[in-house]
Write an enzyme that holds these catalytic residues in place. Structure first.
Site, PDB file in Angstrom:
ATOM      1  NE  ARG A 272      46.937  39.495  46.213  1.00  0.00           N
ATOM      2  CZ  ARG A 272      47.867  38.781  46.834  1.00  0.00           C
ATOM      3  NH1 ARG A 272      49.132  38.861  46.456  1.00  0.00           N
ATOM      4  NH2 ARG A 272      47.556  37.968  47.813  1.00  0.00           N
TER       5      ARG A 272
ATOM      6  CB  SER B  77      40.153  39.778  47.816  1.00  0.00           C
ATOM      7  OG  SER B  77      40.309  38.617  48.603  1.00  0.00           O
TER       8      SER B  77
ATOM      9  CD  GLU C 252      43.055  41.466  44.650  1.00  0.00           C
ATOM     10  OE1 GLU C 252      43.367  40.367  44.181  1.00  0.00           O
ATOM     11  OE2 GLU C 252      42.951  41.681  45.874  1.00  0.00           O
TER      12      GLU C 252
END
Length: 351
Positions: free
Chosen positions: A160, A239, A343
Site C-alpha cells: 500500500r 478499508s 489508509e
C-alpha cells in the site's frame, strides 16, 4: 477545462464528506491537467488532486486552494500491453481486460476510484497488487517541470505504498501502463484462499477470467466494498486501516498481549511480510478489541458488513468520522499494543 468557485467536494468522494474548495478545476486531457498544475505551482496555490475520490477524507472546512479533478479518458490495448488514462474508472477498465481475455488484474474488480490512483497506493486485493503488472507510470514531475516515464522498479512499490505516496507533492499521474497475460481465457494463478474456496479450486489454480471477476465482485459486495448509492455500508473508503506489519520483536509482544487478553490458545492472523517481519489483520484486531460490525451510535459507524470499513450513515461530518477512527485506534492500541494507520489520504485533518 471547467472551473468552479466555492465548489462542494463531498459529492466527489465516496465518503460524501468534506467542505468546499476555493476553486475546482476539472481537466479532461493530459495537457489540461499539466496546465492546471503549473498554474497552481506558479502562483503558489495549494493543490489537491482528485481522481475517483475513493481514498480521500476531506476536512469539514474544505480545501483553501485549487482542487484538480482528473477526468481524462483513454483505454488502449496493444497486444498484452494496456495503457490507461489517469481518469479512467478502474472497475470499468478491469471489466474490459477480462472481456479481452487478458489476466493480471481480474481480482482487482470492483475497487472504486480511478486508474491514476492505483500506483500511488499500490492498490491490491484478493491476492493481486497493481505493482505486479504495472510496467510504467507516466507522470508530471512538478519539481522538474516536465513529464516523466517511471519504470516499475523506479516506483518503489511496497505494501500500500509507492514513490508517489512517499512524495505526494511531486508527481501527478497522467497514464499507467500494464503488462497483462494471455492465458487462453484463464485467470492468473489464484493466490487468495478465500477466492479459491469460493470457486471450489485450490490456491495456485487458474479459472476462467469471468468467473474470477464475478466471484471477487460477490465477495466484495458481501463486505460492502462495491459502491451502491442506496447502501450506506458503501459510503466509505473501503478499508480504513492498513494491515499492520510488525518486526519479530513487535510480533512477539503482540502475541503475548493476544494470549493475555483472549486465552493461552489464541492465535492472531500472521502472514510472512519479508525477513524478520509479519503482517497481521487490522480487521481481526478491530473486532477482537470490541469494535464489532455496526459499532457506533452516531452518523459515522463501522460497517454492518465489515469491521475494516468506517461509514457515513447519512448526515455525518468528517469530525464524526475522525472521532470514530480515533476511538478504534485507541481501543486497539490499549488492547494489543498495535497502532493502526489510516489508509485514506486526509486533507486538512489528521487522526
Amino acid at each position: 477545462m471547467q472551473v468552479l468557485h466555492d465548489a462542494p467536494l463531498a459529492p466527489l468522494t465516496t465518503f460524501r464528506l468534506g467542505g468546499p474548495a476555493t476553486r475546482l478545476v476539472t481537466a479532461g486531457t493530459d495537457a489540461e491537467v499539466i496546465a492546471a498544475v503549473r498554474e497552481a505551482d506558479d502562483s503558489g496555490t495549494p493543490l489537491l488532486v482528485i481522481g475517483g475520490g475513493s481514498n480521500l477524507v476531506i476536512g469539514d472546512k474544505g480545501f483553501d486552494g485549487t482542487a484538480l479533478r482528473i477526468a481524462t479518458r483513454g483505454f488502449e490495448l496493444r497486444g498484452n500491453t494496456l495503457e490507461l488514462a489517469a481518469g479512467e474508472v478502474w472497475s470499468d477498465a478491469v471489466a474490459r481486460t477480462v472481456e479481452a481475455g487478458l489476466a493480471g488484474i481480474e481480482c482487482l474488480a470492483g475497487i472504486p476510484g480511478s486508474a491514476g490512483a492505483t500506483p500511488i497506493q499500490n492498490v491490491g486485493a484478493y491476492g493481486q497488487e497493481v505493482s505486479s503488472t504495472i510496467t510504467e507510470v507516466i507522470a508530471y514531475d512538478r519539481r522538474a517541470g516536465r513529464t516523466v516515464t517511471l519504470a516499475n522498479e523506479e516506483c518503489a512499490f511496497s505494501y500500500r505504498h509507492s514513490r508517489f505516496k512517499a512524495d505526494p507533492d511531486r508527481y501527478v499521474v497522467l497514464r499507467v501502463r500494464f503488462g497483462l497475460e494471455d492465458a487462453d481465457g484463464l485467470s492468473a494463478p489464484l493466490k487468495y484462499a478465500e477466492t479459491a474456496r469460493a470457486l471450489g479450486v485450490a490456491t495456485g489454480d487458474r479459472v476462467p477470467l469471468a468467473d474470477a471477476r464475478e466471484t471477487v465482485l460477490k465477495l466484495r459486495a458481501g463486505k460492502g466494498m462495491v459502491l451502491d448509492p442506496e447502501d450506506h455500508d458503501t459510503w466509505s473508503a473501503g478499508s480504513f486501516f492498513t494491515n499492520p506489519i510488525l518486526t519479530d520483536e513487535q510480533f512477539a509482544a503482540f502475541h503475548a498481549r493476544v494470549r493475555e487478553r483472549l486465552g493461552e490458545g489464541a492465535e492472531p492472523p500472521a502472514y510472512p511480510a519479508g525477513e524478520g517481519r509479519t503482517k497481521t489483520s487490522a480487521a481481526w484486531l478491530i473486532d477482537k478489541a470490541g469494535f464489532t460490525k455496526g459499532y457506533g451510535t452516531g452518523p459515522a459507524r463501522i460497517s454492518t458488513k465489515h469491521t475494516l470499513a468506517l461509514t457515513n450513515r447519512g448526515g455525518a461530518t468528517t469530525q464524526d468520522l475522525l472521532a470514530l477512527a480515533r476511538e478504534v485506534v485507541d481501543g486497539v492500541r490499549a488492547a494489543f499494543g498495535v497502532t493502526l494507520v489510516n489508509e485514506p489520504v486526509t486533507v486538512g485533518v489528521s487522526l
